[in-house]
Design a protein around this motif. Sequence first.
Motif, PDB file in Angstrom:
ATOM      1  N   SER A 149      36.647  42.549  38.976  1.00  0.00           N
ATOM      2  CA  SER A 149      37.118  43.925  39.082  1.00  0.00           C
ATOM      3  C   SER A 149      36.941  44.564  37.708  1.00  0.00           C
ATOM      4  O   SER A 149      36.556  43.894  36.739  1.00  0.00           O
ATOM      5  CB  SER A 149      38.600  43.958  39.495  1.00  0.00           C
ATOM      6  N   VAL A 150      37.237  45.835  37.616  1.00  0.00           N
ATOM      7  CA  VAL A 150      37.138  46.513  36.318  1.00  0.00           C
ATOM      8  C   VAL A 150      38.085  45.850  35.322  1.00  0.00           C
ATOM      9  O   VAL A 150      37.757  45.697  34.134  1.00  0.00           O
ATOM     10  CB  VAL A 150      37.466  48.012  36.472  1.00  0.00           C
ATOM     11  N   PRO A 153      36.313  41.685  34.554  1.00  0.00           N
ATOM     12  CA  PRO A 153      34.851  41.578  34.679  1.00  0.00           C
ATOM     13  C   PRO A 153      34.389  40.127  34.531  1.00  0.00           C
ATOM     14  O   PRO A 153      35.117  39.270  34.030  1.00  0.00           O
ATOM     15  CB  PRO A 153      34.336  42.436  33.519  1.00  0.00           C
ATOM     16  N   THR A 201      28.240  47.344  34.225  1.00  0.00           N
ATOM     17  CA  THR A 201      28.061  46.774  35.561  1.00  0.00           C
ATOM     18  C   THR A 201      26.631  46.312  35.760  1.00  0.00           C
ATOM     19  O   THR A 201      25.701  46.876  35.192  1.00  0.00           O
ATOM     20  CB  THR A 201      28.400  47.798  36.667  1.00  0.00           C
ATOM     21  N   GLU A 204      26.670  47.108  40.319  1.00  0.00           N
ATOM     22  CA  GLU A 204      28.027  47.588  40.569  1.00  0.00           C
ATOM     23  C   GLU A 204      29.110  46.526  40.386  1.00  0.00           C
ATOM     24  O   GLU A 204      30.277  46.774  40.671  1.00  0.00           O
ATOM     25  CB  GLU A 204      28.137  48.219  41.970  1.00  0.00           C
ATOM     26  N   PRO A 206      31.402  44.557  37.809  1.00  0.00           N
ATOM     27  CA  PRO A 206      31.821  44.660  36.411  1.00  0.00           C
ATOM     28  C   PRO A 206      31.494  43.391  35.623  1.00  0.00           C
ATOM     29  O   PRO A 206      31.794  42.282  36.062  1.00  0.00           O
ATOM     30  CB  PRO A 206      33.333  44.875  36.501  1.00  0.00           C
ATOM     31  N   CYS A 237      38.543  38.848  31.404  1.00  0.00           N
ATOM     32  CA  CYS A 237      37.583  38.072  32.203  1.00  0.00           C
ATOM     33  C   CYS A 237      38.246  36.784  32.711  1.00  0.00           C
ATOM     34  O   CYS A 237      38.853  36.041  31.935  1.00  0.00           O
ATOM     35  CB  CYS A 237      36.351  37.716  31.374  1.00  0.00           C
TER      36      CYS A 237
END
Length: 401
Positions: A149-150, A153, A201, A204, A206, A237
């Motif tokens: 996810s953002v 990542p 990204t 798309e 992350p 992360c």
Amino acid sequence: MRVLVSDCLRGVACRFDGSSKPSRSVKRLCEKVEVVGVCPEIAAGLSVPRPPAEQVGDRVRLIDGSDVTEDFRRGAELSLDRARSRGALKKGAPLAVLKGRSPSCGVGLVYDGSHSGRLIKGDGVFVRLLKKEGVCVVSEDVVKACEPSVEHPVALVLGSGLGHLAKLVRPVRRIDYHDIDGFPADATPVRDHRFELTIGTIDEVPVAVYPGRIHLYQGYSAAEVTSLVRHARHLGCRDIVFACATGAVTGNAHVGLGILTDQINLTGRNPLIEWDGIRDVETPFVGMVDAYTPYLRTLARGVADDLGIAVDEGVYAGVLGPCFETPAEIGMMRALGVSYVGMSTVNEVIMAHALGMNVLGLTLATNESGDPDTSHESVLEVAGRYASDFERLVRGVLHLL
């Protein structure tokens, strides 16, 4: 890639109380793979709803004490037959994502038979059968924990000849390595390494891409070598992919792409020696079983098979360097079951595992160990030949995550 998935995780009302337990992370994975749905308890003919059952030793008992072990075994065997008939156990390294904790599908933890919610270590009846078949079995929690996810990542640390992947990133932010805490201020990159982190990204997904690293043979400490791993963890992360160039040990691996399954640290260094100064590491006494996350390894194997990419698997031995191995050292490594030899990665994996990160190790074996013509230039040349397959493999893994 075919994946066995518990029906209740997909929204099928088949649990003991007539409900389902859909997982959004699992459902997103199901949209990208070929799914073989299973429910051992329904396969056994048990009713919905039905009295709750829990595992007591090697038996399964209902809340009233009735023994239903044979029902659960029959359901597990029928579900295994279904998996075979659908081809879910034939190709590559098969994967199963099951609803955790139940006497059928519990992975690592099951309810203890007291019907009080207490858990004990162990596997459910169906999970034990699958593991005997060589299936990688995970719970829905593992799929969720590995989903990018953002805020979380995927980190990619790239070695010699592999840094071109950074060009695929749609950048949001760039950070000079020298601004990273713990990274040596005087460090200079070896050829083909760049010291600029790109956050953004890829397709798309992350990512945080580190297109270069420093090495022990350059005179840096294990703590400095692993500073990028600590930085990735502080960025949020949870998954980290280490890519490195290696030599293939003749007889155990071939020149080309490989998935790392385990490692032997022959560098004589360990970053946890300096653990007092490392945030988020409570103790240096870290178990190293499954340091390379089985779930990520299985996804990588499935992607390679689906895309027709030739990929070996094997154990990685990390050496100090910078000289290449002697014939006697190669013979020793062959006897130890080593497939790949390199001058990085092992300390980084130790740090990532100590920080609780999910680890995938990918390598490009650019030469056979002991080849007298091996040089840094030849490594880069061979890496260029495999650039396309490496890129497709990494993008395929990111897509499934």
